[in-house]
Design a protein around this motif. Structure first.
Motif, PDB file in Angstrom:
ATOM      1  N   ALA A 241       0.827  -1.207   0.000  1.00 45.19           N
ATOM      2  CA  ALA A 241       0.000   0.000   0.000  1.00 45.19           C
ATOM      3  C   ALA A 241       0.862   1.258   0.000  1.00 45.19           C
ATOM      4  CB  ALA A 241      -0.935  -0.010   1.210  1.00 45.19           C
ATOM      5  N   ILE A 242       1.957   1.248   0.748  1.00 43.28           N
ATOM      6  CA  ILE A 242       2.877   2.393   0.771  1.00 43.28           C
ATOM      7  C   ILE A 242       3.496   2.599  -0.604  1.00 43.28           C
ATOM      8  CG2 ILE A 242       5.079   3.218   1.716  1.00 43.28           C
ATOM      9  CD1 ILE A 242       4.265   1.844   4.361  1.00 43.28           C
ATOM     10  N   ASP A 243       3.869   1.498  -1.261  1.00 43.59           N
ATOM     11  CA  ASP A 243       4.415   1.591  -2.618  1.00 43.59           C
ATOM     12  C   ASP A 243       3.419   2.217  -3.587  1.00 43.59           C
ATOM     13  OD1 ASP A 243       6.813   0.550  -1.895  1.00 43.59           O
ATOM     14  OD2 ASP A 243       6.603  -1.361  -2.943  1.00 43.59           O
ATOM     15  N   LYS A 244       2.124   2.028  -3.309  1.00 45.18           N
ATOM     16  CA  LYS A 244       1.099   2.585  -4.189  1.00 45.18           C
ATOM     17  C   LYS A 244       0.728   4.018  -3.815  1.00 45.18           C
ATOM     18  CE  LYS A 244      -1.140  -1.421  -6.187  1.00 45.18           C
ATOM     19  NZ  LYS A 244      -1.212  -0.867  -7.545  1.00 45.18           N
ATOM     20  N   LEU A 295      -5.923  -9.184  -8.100  1.00 42.63           N
ATOM     21  CA  LEU A 295      -5.927  -8.565  -9.428  1.00 42.63           C
ATOM     22  C   LEU A 295      -6.054  -7.046  -9.332  1.00 42.63           C
ATOM     23  CD1 LEU A 295      -8.127 -11.123 -11.418  1.00 42.63           C
ATOM     24  CD2 LEU A 295      -5.638 -10.833 -11.521  1.00 42.63           C
ATOM     25  N   LEU A 296      -6.827  -6.567  -8.364  1.00 44.07           N
ATOM     26  CA  LEU A 296      -6.916  -5.115  -8.168  1.00 44.07           C
ATOM     27  C   LEU A 296      -5.566  -4.539  -7.755  1.00 44.07           C
ATOM     28  CD1 LEU A 296     -10.353  -4.609  -6.365  1.00 44.07           C
ATOM     29  CD2 LEU A 296      -9.738  -3.922  -8.693  1.00 44.07           C
ATOM     30  N   LEU A 297      -4.868  -5.231  -6.862  1.00 42.02           N
ATOM     31  CA  LEU A 297      -3.539  -4.756  -6.462  1.00 42.02           C
ATOM     32  C   LEU A 297      -2.561  -4.773  -7.638  1.00 42.02           C
ATOM     33  CD1 LEU A 297      -3.102  -6.515  -2.983  1.00 42.02           C
ATOM     34  CD2 LEU A 297      -3.557  -4.096  -3.404  1.00 42.02           C
ATOM     35  N   MET A 298      -2.754  -5.703  -8.546  1.00 41.55           N
ATOM     36  CA  MET A 298      -1.838  -5.818  -9.684  1.00 41.55           C
ATOM     37  C   MET A 298      -2.076  -4.748 -10.738  1.00 41.55           C
ATOM     38  SD  MET A 298      -1.800  -9.979 -10.198  1.00 41.55           S
ATOM     39  CE  MET A 298      -0.445 -10.070 -11.364  1.00 41.55           C
ATOM     40  N   PHE A 299      -3.354  -4.447 -11.008  1.00 37.55           N
ATOM     41  CA  PHE A 299      -3.656  -3.665 -12.212  1.00 37.55           C
ATOM     42  C   PHE A 299      -4.379  -2.350 -11.959  1.00 37.55           C
ATOM     43  CE2 PHE A 299      -3.664  -8.191 -13.635  1.00 37.55           C
ATOM     44  CZ  PHE A 299      -2.499  -8.125 -14.394  1.00 37.55           C
ATOM     45  N   VAL A 305      -6.757  -0.105  -3.526  1.00 39.15           N
ATOM     46  CA  VAL A 305      -6.109  -0.817  -2.420  1.00 39.15           C
ATOM     47  C   VAL A 305      -7.126  -1.152  -1.332  1.00 39.15           C
ATOM     48  CG1 VAL A 305      -4.376  -0.649  -0.599  1.00 39.15           C
ATOM     49  CG2 VAL A 305      -3.861   0.201  -2.897  1.00 39.15           C
ATOM     50  N   TRP A 306      -8.034  -0.217  -1.041  1.00 34.32           N
ATOM     51  CA  TRP A 306      -9.024  -0.419   0.023  1.00 34.32           C
ATOM     52  C   TRP A 306     -10.001  -1.525  -0.332  1.00 34.32           C
ATOM     53  CZ3 TRP A 306      -8.046   2.326   4.379  1.00 34.32           C
ATOM     54  CH2 TRP A 306      -7.208   3.443   4.254  1.00 34.32           C
ATOM     55  N   VAL A 307     -10.468  -1.529  -1.574  1.00 31.48           N
ATOM     56  CA  VAL A 307     -11.397  -2.573  -2.032  1.00 31.48           C
ATOM     57  C   VAL A 307     -10.688  -3.926  -2.041  1.00 31.48           C
ATOM     58  CG1 VAL A 307     -12.886  -3.332  -3.918  1.00 31.48           C
ATOM     59  CG2 VAL A 307     -12.632  -0.888  -3.431  1.00 31.48           C
ATOM     60  N   ALA A 308      -9.445  -3.928  -2.528  1.00 35.73           N
ATOM     61  CA  ALA A 308      -8.673  -5.167  -2.567  1.00 35.73           C
ATOM     62  C   ALA A 308      -8.501  -5.752  -1.167  1.00 35.73           C
ATOM     63  CB  ALA A 308      -7.308  -4.916  -3.199  1.00 35.73           C
ATOM     64  N   PHE A 376       1.091 -14.604  -4.774  1.00 34.64           N
ATOM     65  CA  PHE A 376      -0.216 -14.729  -4.132  1.00 34.64           C
ATOM     66  C   PHE A 376      -1.195 -15.502  -5.023  1.00 34.64           C
ATOM     67  CE2 PHE A 376       0.546 -10.515  -1.680  1.00 34.64           C
ATOM     68  CZ  PHE A 376       1.324 -11.211  -0.748  1.00 34.64           C
ATOM     69  N   LEU A 377      -1.156 -15.236  -6.327  1.00 34.35           N
ATOM     70  CA  LEU A 377      -2.019 -15.990  -7.240  1.00 34.35           C
ATOM     71  C   LEU A 377      -1.650 -17.468  -7.256  1.00 34.35           C
ATOM     72  CD1 LEU A 377      -2.479 -13.674 -10.368  1.00 34.35           C
ATOM     73  CD2 LEU A 377      -4.184 -14.280  -8.631  1.00 34.35           C
ATOM     74  N   ALA A 378      -0.355 -17.759  -7.151  1.00 36.30           N
ATOM     75  CA  ALA A 378       0.074 -19.161  -7.098  1.00 36.30           C
ATOM     76  C   ALA A 378      -0.465 -19.847  -5.844  1.00 36.30           C
ATOM     77  CB  ALA A 378       1.598 -19.247  -7.138  1.00 36.30           C
ATOM     78  N   PHE A 379      -0.472 -19.129  -4.714  1.00 38.21           N
ATOM     79  CA  PHE A 379      -1.048 -19.697  -3.485  1.00 38.21           C
ATOM     80  C   PHE A 379      -2.516 -20.072  -3.710  1.00 38.21           C
ATOM     81  CE2 PHE A 379       1.900 -16.817  -0.718  1.00 38.21           C
ATOM     82  CZ  PHE A 379       2.990 -17.602  -1.073  1.00 38.21           C
TER      83      PHE A 379
END
Length: 394
Positions: A241-244, A295-299, A305-308, A376-379
């Motif tokens: 989130a900080i990175d965003k 996917l929201l965090l990715m794209f 970020v909040w919805v994700a 995370f997607l792999a998990f």
């Protein structure tokens, strides 16, 4: 000691379980929002600071089998009381000796205590509430989620007022409260053994040792990757989130949103299991929410970020009670449940222990969290695979 036949005594036991569960995450989840202040203040790398969450999870894997020894040698009540005291003492020590060495040392001993308490609480639920395991697992997972939420949300507030050592140490108060209630809890009478099914369509054969049962290994792997998903999100969602573009306080609030949604699902989803008992469909449903969040965090941009965080919270809130219930569904007695829970949590936490650290190392090398999100997607894919293997008929 008196039994738990009366309603007040029954309520007291449930409240004691809730308070114990409340202590199984704050010492870990309080680290996540403080990663950047700790790293900056102590001059650490991202890999080094991520060890503060990796070490307790590793201990939770290595020492979970000792729950069997503690239970048989000292009993549930004395063992859990002693381990609560360990959590309280070492959490408090973080405020008085805020060095990297002491943070690692406290993480080690707190991780051992959590490792042993977890399977013992599952055994207690199997022993005392054999016909209501799903509801009590909901209480158990709700307590853990509430502890994580409080620590994730309020640690930043204490940090702003008094610094990160106080932000970490304040959570020792929960252990003191839980210990007082736990020691006053009435002893429970042994309940009649019952048998339920882990997957309604596929009853599990029980062998003398769960380590010889392939279904138990699928449970272990499922538990491992859901725990890896949880601890990785707990550790790295705030830095993502900080990175965003969010501030440290806002990033802490994002983690609070995730864990708040999680605790609502921790208590609500298990209540629906009796009406909709198919565990595999529940796994697919909650992971659909989790995938949407990733996917929201990715794209998507900062707004997403909040919805994700909320979507990921739904996934985490559903996965953990399912993972806890599987060993209870597969067993007949408290002792057997203790063995199966110890196995799945031991191997599962070993799998998950290294994930936050690996993410930290990758982040040091790449400078972004693109690979983190693909992990995370792999998990998610691996959890679906092992849930399917548990669900399918032989």
């Amino acid at each position: 000691m008196r039994g738990i036949g009366t309603r007040p005594a029954l309520t007291g036991v449930i409240f004691a379980i809730l308070l114990v569960a409340l202590n199984l995450r704050p010492a870990i989840s309080s680290i996540g929002p403080m990663l950047e202040p700790i790293r900056t203040d102590l001059g650490l790398t991202n890999g080094q600071v991520s060890l503060l969450t990796a070490v307790p999870v590793l201990c939770m894997g290595l020492f979970a089998p000792f729950a069997i020894v503690f239970n048989r040698r000292f009993g549930l009540k004395r063992s859990i009381g002693f381990l609560l005291a360990i959590i309280g003492v070492f959490t408090l020590g973080r405020g008085f000796w805020p060095s990297y060495f002491n943070l690692l040392l406290s993480s080690f001993f707190i991780g051992i205590a959590i490792a042993i308490i977890g399977p013992m609480l599952s055994a207690m639920i199997k022993r005392d509430f054999p016909t209501r395991t799903a509801s009590l697992i909901g209480v158990y997972s709700f307590g853990m989620g509430l502890g994580a939420t409080l620590a994730a949300g309020l640690t930043s507030v204490v940090y702003a007022a008094s610094g990160w050592p106080a932000g970490l140490a304040v959570w020792s108060g929960l252990a003191i409260a839980a210990l007082i209630v736990w020691l006053r809890m009435p002893e429970a009478k042994t309940k009649t053994k019952t048998k339920t099914q882990a997957m309604p369509e596929d009853p599990l054969p029980i062998t003398e040792s769960p380590w010889k049962n392939v279904k138990a290994w699928y449970m272990l792997l499922f538990f491992g990757f859901q725990a890896a998903f949880f601890f990785s999100m707990l550790t790295w969602l705030a830095p993502i989130a900080i990175d965003k573009g969010l501030s440290v306080l806002s990033a802490g609030a994002v983690v609070t949103v995730m864990t708040a949604v999680q605790i609502v699902c921790n208590i609500s989803i298990p209540l629906l299991f009796s009406r909709y008992p198919n565990r595999f469909l529940w796994v697919l449903a909650v992971l659909a929410f989790g995938t949407g969040g990733i996917l929201l965090l990715m794209f998507a941009g900062t707004w997403a970020v909040w919805v994700a965080a909320a979507l990921i919270g739904v996934a985490l809130g559903g996965l953990f009670p399912i993972a806890l219930l599987l060993p209870l569904d597969a067993t007949d007695s408290a002792d057997e449940a203790n063995s199966w829970a110890a196995m799945t949590q031991s191997g599962g936490y070993l799998i998950s222990a290294f994930m936050p650290f690996i993410i930290g190392v990758v982040y040091d090398q790449t400078g972004n969290h693109d690979i983190t999100l693909w992990m995370f997607l792999a998990f998610v894919m691996l959890m679906i695979l092992f849930a399917y293997l548990l669900h399918r008929k032989p």
